[in-house]
Design an enzyme around this catalytic site. Structure first.
Site, PDB file in Angstrom:
ATOM      1  N   LYS A  79       0.936  -1.112  -0.046  1.00 18.87           N
ATOM      2  CA  LYS A  79      -0.004   0.007   0.042  1.00 18.87           C
ATOM      3  C   LYS A  79       0.738   1.136   0.124  1.00 18.87           C
ATOM      4  O   LYS A  79       1.890   1.197   0.823  1.00 18.87           O
ATOM      5  CB  LYS A  79      -0.739   0.005   1.194  1.00 18.87           C
ATOM      6  CG  LYS A  79      -1.845   1.078   1.353  1.00 18.87           C
ATOM      7  CD  LYS A  79      -2.833   0.864   2.743  1.00 18.87           C
ATOM      8  CE  LYS A  79      -3.868   1.765   2.620  1.00 18.87           C
ATOM      9  NZ  LYS A  79      -4.769   1.433   3.962  1.00 18.87           N
ATOM     10  N   SER A 154      -9.607   1.491   2.640  1.00 16.86           N
ATOM     11  CA  SER A 154      -8.643   1.980   1.943  1.00 16.86           C
ATOM     12  C   SER A 154      -7.718   0.985   1.173  1.00 16.86           C
ATOM     13  O   SER A 154      -7.048   1.697   0.187  1.00 16.86           O
ATOM     14  CB  SER A 154      -8.071   3.381   2.452  1.00 16.86           C
ATOM     15  OG  SER A 154      -7.228   2.664   3.632  1.00 16.86           O
ATOM     16  N   SER A 178      -9.827  -0.957   6.857  1.00 16.81           N
ATOM     17  CA  SER A 178      -9.177  -0.982   5.482  1.00 16.81           C
ATOM     18  C   SER A 178      -8.505  -2.064   5.114  1.00 16.81           C
ATOM     19  O   SER A 178      -8.115  -1.967   4.029  1.00 16.81           O
ATOM     20  CB  SER A 178      -8.270   0.546   5.558  1.00 16.81           C
ATOM     21  OG  SER A 178      -9.097   1.474   5.385  1.00 16.81           O
TER      22      SER A 178
HETATM   23  N1  GLN Z   1     -13.407   3.426   5.942  1.00 22.25           N
HETATM   24  C1  GLN Z   1     -12.385   3.809   7.139  1.00 22.25           C
HETATM   25  C2  GLN Z   1     -12.389   5.298   7.440  1.00 22.25           C
HETATM   26  O1  GLN Z   1     -12.820   5.909   6.211  1.00 22.25           O
HETATM   27  C3  GLN Z   1     -11.390   3.203   7.638  1.00 22.25           C
HETATM   28  C4  GLN Z   1     -10.270   3.694   6.960  1.00 22.25           C
HETATM   29  C5  GLN Z   1      -9.051   2.688   7.487  1.00 22.25           C
HETATM   30  O2  GLN Z   1      -9.055   1.941   8.083  1.00 22.25           O
HETATM   31  N2  GLN Z   1      -7.936   3.339   6.978  1.00 22.25           N
HETATM   32  O3  GLN Z   1     -11.986   5.921   8.066  1.00 22.25           O
END
Ligand code: GLN
Length: 478
Positions: A79, A154, A178
């Site tokens: 990532k 993400s 994420s």
């Molecule tokens: N979807 C969640 C957010 O927008 C999780 C994001 C993450 O785990 N980085 O914060």
């Protein structure tokens, strides 16, 4: 069999038995990227030269008869939130569009020591804020199961790259879901270890009390192998714990007879819960009951809506503070103006996307004088209650099972203009994030061609049990 389709365990065997070379394995992945990434769009940067030179090194070692590690020669993706020395690291943001990292994250350094082969950096929602990868400052990634749908986020690029066999595994981060949510959408395995099990050093921060480094793999066996290599105390991240690692890979094969599992009834009967997902997850739970020989205990956990509200106060507060460093002075995009404040403002106005700005504004508000007690302090108190809720549940069970997400992968564009709908994606993943417990998403069926994930949540530092349940379910389901 195409080499890029192998699992880590299979590829490692093949390399050791000299059935193919590491160059051949790496080339198979690079060609797949060339062939399909124009449609999937999982990668921001492909590090072809670096990959080839690492692969050569592994082939030399094998030719010399040196002993090699389990991950030696295994091509993987990262990532684009992890710093790799000398490689562009963007966090999916225009503000870091041309940033070349001068140092290396602990996770990638540990994989380097094992001679794993890095193929490139994958797309993500800007600074990991989002659940669809549509918040990337550059482009959206598609779900390999249906290119008109999102891969989740993400870590959407990482999940899509594993799911489409562009690599053998990928590193991701999970702050509120994420790793688990995109793994579930893409039909692959995603592990969020315990907070403190893996080092955050060299990974660009979103919300430091929640950010957890983990990975996406093709099966549970591979999830155990990667955890073994990246986990453990790191002096460069003082929040990593000195808790000894288990032998995750070896422990997988032990049966799970007698393990006690629980299901939070109130989660499965929530409004908005897709009934087809519910029935597939219930079937998976029945299969696990067969394996443990024990009936799952029905429990009631604090409503996930409380966790969601709490997360969307604590996380933006930490975001607003962590992202203060992007000011156009030290590194990244810089908009020159004749005074310093103007330069800060222009840089941040241009460099950050809408979702990042929204969270910085929300977080700054909840931390400000007069609102701190009403929002931030109260959310911290709720977080403590959530931790106690899990502690109580784990008094007499070993793991908690639930769906990873309330719905399957949605269409690109469907939720992007409705942030609240997007936040609801995190309903079943944020409770484990706030508590800091380990959680694994394992595929448990499909609706049409869209995958569903079963989430297995364990006690603090008990990744061993979570993986063992996941592995036994996976092989019984195969
Ligand atoms: N979807 C969640 C957010 O927008 C999780 C994001 C993450 O785990 N980085 O914060």
């Amino acid at each position: 069999m195409k080499l890029n389709k192998l699992t880590i365990a299979q590829a490692s065997q093949g390399l050791k038995k000299k059935e193919f070379s590491c160059i051949e394995l790496t080339q198979a992945c690079l060609s797949e990227i060339k062939k399909i990434d124009k449609d999937v769009r999982a990668f921001i940067t492909v590090t072809e030269e670096k990959a080839i030179s690492q692969a050569r090194k592994v082939d030399d070692k094998i030719a010399k008869g040196d002993s090699i590690s389990e991950l030696a020669g295994i091509p993987y993706a990262v990532k684009d939130l992890f710093c790799i020395n000398g490689v562009k690291t963007t966090a999916g943001s225009k503000i870091l569009e041309n940033f070349i990292s001068p140092y290396e994250s602990t996770a990638t350094a540990r994989l380097n020591e094992q001679d794993a082969v890095v193929l490139g950096k994958t797309n993500l929602d800007e600074f990991a804020m989002g659940a669809s990868t549509e918040n990337s400052g550059f482009f959206s990634t598609a779900n390999p199961h249906d290119l008109s749908r999102v891969p989740g986020g993400s870590s959407g690029g990482s999940s899509a790259s594993v799911s489409s066999n562009e690599c053998l595994f990928a590193l991701g981060t999970d702050t509120g879901g994420s790793i688990r949510q995109p793994a579930s959408f893409c039909g692959v395995v995603g592990l969020k270890p315990t907070y403190g099990r893996t080092s955050r050093y060299g990974v660009i921060a979103m919300a430091s009390s929640l950010d957890t480094i983990g990975h996406i793999t093709k099966n549970v066996e591979d999830a155990a192998l990667v955890l073994q290599s990246i986990a453990g105390r790191d002096d460069r991240d003082s929040t990593t714990a000195n808790v000894p690692l288990d032998n995750y890979f070896k422990d997988l094969r032990k049966d799970i007879r007698g393990l006690r599992i629980a299901v939070p009834k109130n989660y499965l009967s929530m409004d908005g819960m897709d009934l087809q997902i519910k029935s597939k997850v219930e079937k998976a739970i029945m299969a696990i009951e067969e394996l443990t020989g024990e009936e799952a205990k029905e429990i009631e956990l604090m409503p996930p809506s409380y966790a969601l509200a709490c997360y969307y106060i604590i996380m933006p507060a930490e975001v607003s503070s962590n992202l203060a460093r992007y000011d156009g002075i030290k590194y990244g995009m810089s908009q020159k103006e004749n005074n310093l404040i103007k330069s800060y403002l222009r840089t941040r106005a241009r460099g950050f996307g809408d979702e990042v700005k929204r969270r910085i504004i929300l977080g700054t508000f909840t931390l400000s004088h007069g609102y701190y007690d009403a929002y931030y302090k109260k959310a911290q108190a709720v977080r403590t209650l959530i931790i106690q809720d899990f502690k109580k549940a784990f008094d007499d069970v070993d793991a908690i099972l639930m769906p990873t997400t309330p719905s399957v992968a949605f269409r690109i564009g469907e939720k992007i203009d409705d942030p609240l709908q997007m936040y609801l994606e995190d309903l079943f993943t944020v409770p484990a994030s706030l508590a800091g417990v380990p959680a694994l998403s394992v595929p448990c069926g499909k609706i049409g061609n869209l995958p569903i994930g079963l989430q297995i949540i364990g006690k603090w530092f008990d990744e061993k049990t979570v993986l063992k349940i996941g592995y036994n379910f996976e092989i019984s389901n195969a």
